[in-house]
Motif scaffolding. Sequence first.
Motif, PDB file in Angstrom:
ATOM      1  N   LEU A 152       0.857  -1.178   0.000  1.00 16.78           N
ATOM      2  CA  LEU A 152       0.000   0.000   0.000  1.00 16.78           C
ATOM      3  C   LEU A 152       0.894   1.228   0.000  1.00 16.78           C
ATOM      4  O   LEU A 152       1.857   1.293   0.761  1.00 16.78           O
ATOM      5  CB  LEU A 152      -0.905  -0.006   1.232  1.00 16.78           C
ATOM      6  N   VAL A 153       0.594   2.182  -0.866  1.00 22.99           N
ATOM      7  CA  VAL A 153       1.418   3.379  -0.981  1.00 22.99           C
ATOM      8  C   VAL A 153       0.821   4.491  -0.131  1.00 22.99           C
ATOM      9  O   VAL A 153      -0.350   4.834  -0.260  1.00 22.99           O
ATOM     10  CB  VAL A 153       1.517   3.839  -2.447  1.00 22.99           C
ATOM     11  N   ASP A 154       1.641   5.036   0.758  1.00 23.97           N
ATOM     12  CA  ASP A 154       1.197   6.150   1.583  1.00 23.97           C
ATOM     13  C   ASP A 154       1.023   7.391   0.716  1.00 23.97           C
ATOM     14  O   ASP A 154       1.592   7.508  -0.373  1.00 23.97           O
ATOM     15  CB  ASP A 154       2.234   6.419   2.684  1.00 23.97           C
ATOM     16  N   SER A 155       0.252   8.336   1.209  1.00 25.34           N
ATOM     17  CA  SER A 155       0.054   9.586   0.489  1.00 25.34           C
ATOM     18  C   SER A 155       1.279  10.474   0.631  1.00 25.34           C
ATOM     19  O   SER A 155       2.183  10.215   1.434  1.00 25.34           O
ATOM     20  CB  SER A 155      -1.165  10.317   1.041  1.00 25.34           C
ATOM     21  N   ALA A 156       1.316  11.555  -0.137  1.00 28.98           N
ATOM     22  CA  ALA A 156       2.424  12.505  -0.034  1.00 28.98           C
ATOM     23  C   ALA A 156       2.500  13.128   1.351  1.00 28.98           C
ATOM     24  O   ALA A 156       3.560  13.585   1.777  1.00 28.98           O
ATOM     25  CB  ALA A 156       2.275  13.592  -1.097  1.00 28.98           C
ATOM     26  N   ASP A 157       1.378  13.148   2.057  1.00 25.48           N
ATOM     27  CA  ASP A 157       1.350  13.686   3.426  1.00 25.48           C
ATOM     28  C   ASP A 157       1.543  12.607   4.479  1.00 25.48           C
ATOM     29  O   ASP A 157       1.387  12.868   5.671  1.00 25.48           O
ATOM     30  CB  ASP A 157       0.015  14.400   3.676  1.00 25.48           C
ATOM     31  N   ASN A 158       1.868  11.379   4.035  1.00 19.88           N
ATOM     32  CA  ASN A 158       2.141  10.268   4.956  1.00 19.88           C
ATOM     33  C   ASN A 158       0.975  10.021   5.917  1.00 19.88           C
ATOM     34  O   ASN A 158       1.154   9.850   7.121  1.00 19.88           O
ATOM     35  CB  ASN A 158       3.434  10.531   5.740  1.00 19.88           C
TER      36      ASN A 158
END
Length: 207
Positions: A152-158
């Motif tokens: 799962l890829v985290d968002s740019a804001d983690n």
Amino acid sequence: MKSKHCVRRIAALVAAALLMAAACGGNDDDAGPEAVEVAPVQTVGQPLGPVGPTPASDPAIGRPVPGLSGSAIDGTPFSWTPGERPAVFLFLAHWCPACQGEVVEYTGWLAAGNELPDGVDLISVVTLVDSSRDNYPPSQWLADEDWPFPVLVDSADNEIAAALGQAGTPFWVLVFSDGTLASRGSGRIPPEILTRHFNLLLAEAEG
């Protein structure tokens, strides 16, 4: 119904076995907005908050873990709903030497014919993505290493890191079958120790 005593006992056993060494970084690192071109991450439920001084004193142990949805590393939709079966989350940063070592150790261990017990979901989360650092993009890094687990890829804001209280990488989050937190902490965990964690989570689910 599982007794609270049983849950606390299993949580303590799992927490005591966590290895808290060789963590790379925290969630203060920048993840450039161009680094993750995926749908926004959504979390359902209250975030767990920061980790306590030690896993055993973590105030979030026993609290519900929020559900997660976003994108897998190949861009397809990905979601996880707590309370369906035990789960283990592994947060990885592509530039983190300890994370790189963890990935190599597990892929080598699996290639040697070993396997983790069935019945527990192992979900890796790529977080703290930074296009200016080593092993970017993380999708190529994990493909080159033949990483077999869902990513799962985290968002740019983690957002996933923040929701689960990630502190340092690699970071592990262990979740009971009822969707509550068993333990979490940063550092490498050898495959043999993770196997014990899996068995503890399975035993709690059957108890």
